[in-house]
Scaffold this motif. Structure first.
Motif, PDB file in Angstrom:
ATOM      1  N   ARG A  22       0.831  -1.207   0.000  1.00 23.02           N
ATOM      2  CA  ARG A  22       0.000   0.000   0.000  1.00 23.02           C
ATOM      3  C   ARG A  22       0.866   1.258   0.000  1.00 23.02           C
ATOM      4  O   ARG A  22       0.623   2.194  -0.766  1.00 23.02           O
ATOM      5  CB  ARG A  22      -0.925   0.003   1.214  1.00 23.02           C
ATOM      6  N   LEU A  23       1.894   1.274   0.836  1.00 21.38           N
ATOM      7  CA  LEU A  23       2.778   2.440   0.905  1.00 21.38           C
ATOM      8  C   LEU A  23       3.525   2.657  -0.403  1.00 21.38           C
ATOM      9  O   LEU A  23       3.693   3.800  -0.852  1.00 21.38           O
ATOM     10  CB  LEU A  23       3.766   2.280   2.066  1.00 21.38           C
ATOM     11  N   LEU A  24       3.955   1.576  -1.037  1.00 23.99           N
ATOM     12  CA  LEU A  24       4.656   1.706  -2.311  1.00 23.99           C
ATOM     13  C   LEU A  24       3.716   2.152  -3.428  1.00 23.99           C
ATOM     14  O   LEU A  24       4.143   2.851  -4.357  1.00 23.99           O
ATOM     15  CB  LEU A  24       5.351   0.396  -2.680  1.00 23.99           C
ATOM     16  N   GLU A  25       2.448   1.749  -3.350  1.00 20.94           N
ATOM     17  CA  GLU A  25       1.486   2.215  -4.356  1.00 20.94           C
ATOM     18  C   GLU A  25       1.275   3.717  -4.235  1.00 20.94           C
ATOM     19  O   GLU A  25       1.049   4.392  -5.228  1.00 20.94           O
ATOM     20  CB  GLU A  25       0.152   1.476  -4.210  1.00 20.94           C
ATOM     21  N   GLU A  26       1.357   4.229  -3.000  1.00 17.02           N
ATOM     22  CA  GLU A  26       1.216   5.665  -2.791  1.00 17.02           C
ATOM     23  C   GLU A  26       2.404   6.428  -3.361  1.00 17.02           C
ATOM     24  O   GLU A  26       2.248   7.506  -3.911  1.00 17.02           O
ATOM     25  CB  GLU A  26       1.092   5.978  -1.294  1.00 17.02           C
ATOM     26  N   ASN A  27       3.605   5.854  -3.187  1.00 15.89           N
ATOM     27  CA  ASN A  27       4.811   6.519  -3.658  1.00 15.89           C
ATOM     28  C   ASN A  27       5.898   5.469  -3.875  1.00 15.89           C
ATOM     29  O   ASN A  27       6.529   5.014  -2.920  1.00 15.89           O
ATOM     30  CB  ASN A  27       5.270   7.570  -2.645  1.00 15.89           C
ATOM     31  N   ILE A  28       6.124   5.124  -5.103  1.00 19.08           N
ATOM     32  CA  ILE A  28       7.076   4.068  -5.448  1.00 19.08           C
ATOM     33  C   ILE A  28       8.509   4.459  -5.102  1.00 19.08           C
ATOM     34  O   ILE A  28       9.369   3.603  -4.922  1.00 19.08           O
ATOM     35  CB  ILE A  28       6.958   3.685  -6.952  1.00 19.08           C
ATOM     36  N   ASP A  29       8.789   5.745  -4.989  1.00 18.00           N
ATOM     37  CA  ASP A  29      10.147   6.215  -4.724  1.00 18.00           C
ATOM     38  C   ASP A  29      10.460   6.370  -3.240  1.00 18.00           C
ATOM     39  O   ASP A  29      11.503   6.925  -2.903  1.00 18.00           O
ATOM     40  CB  ASP A  29      10.380   7.552  -5.442  1.00 18.00           C
ATOM     41  N   ARG A  30       9.598   5.880  -2.371  1.00 15.52           N
ATOM     42  CA  ARG A  30       9.845   6.002  -0.925  1.00 15.52           C
ATOM     43  C   ARG A  30      11.141   5.301  -0.563  1.00 15.52           C
ATOM     44  O   ARG A  30      11.464   4.273  -1.131  1.00 15.52           O
ATOM     45  CB  ARG A  30       8.747   5.312  -0.120  1.00 15.52           C
ATOM     46  N   ASP A  31      11.811   5.845   0.418  1.00 21.56           N
ATOM     47  CA  ASP A  31      13.018   5.182   0.897  1.00 21.56           C
ATOM     48  C   ASP A  31      12.946   4.925   2.403  1.00 21.56           C
ATOM     49  O   ASP A  31      13.939   4.552   3.017  1.00 21.56           O
ATOM     50  CB  ASP A  31      14.268   5.975   0.537  1.00 21.56           C
TER      51      ASP A  31
END
Length: 125
Positions: A22-31
């Motif tokens: 879910r978090l990656l769908e919100e922002n694939i570039d999260r680190d």
């Protein structure tokens, strides 16, 4: 480890995986997302038996010993993941749009808790 505890730990792993997705769908570039496998490693370390292999054991004897000792733990893990998959698939296939995967996993964890505490209701885990 009791099967109900294995089921609860599997639910935790799947819930964590869903949250990461879910978090990656919100922002694939999260680190800031931890994707290490410490939870899985901990589960494996707790469910897998310690095996003592005699120094003079043949390859066949080692294979037999490892298969016998590890087989039950692998069955527990596969059973728990299979149960979770089957429950999620059943809701998906039924077309229920008012039930989330998190709802299904929470229900499974509650059923496992009931079984672990000696309850008679719930899924045969």
């Amino acid at each position: 480890m009791e099967q109900s505890e294995v089921v609860k730990r599997v639910v935790g792993i799947l819930t964590e995986a869903g949250e990461i997705r879910r978090l990656l769908e919100e922002n694939i570039d999260r680190d800031d997302i931890e994707t290490d496998s410490t939870v899985v490693t901990a589960l494996l370390n707790e469910t897998m038996p310690r095996i003592t292999i005699p120094e003079d054991a043949s390859i066949e004897e080692v294979a037999t010993l490892v298969g016998r000792e590890v087989g039950g733990a692998v069955e527990q893990l596969v059973g728990a993941f299979t149960l979770a998959f089957a429950m999620l698939a059943q809701v998906h296939d039924s077309g229920q749009t008012d039930v989330t995967s998190a709802d299904v996993l929470q229900d499974l964890a509650l059923r496992a808790e009931q079984l672990g505490s000696g309850g008679t209701e719930g899924t045969d885990a």
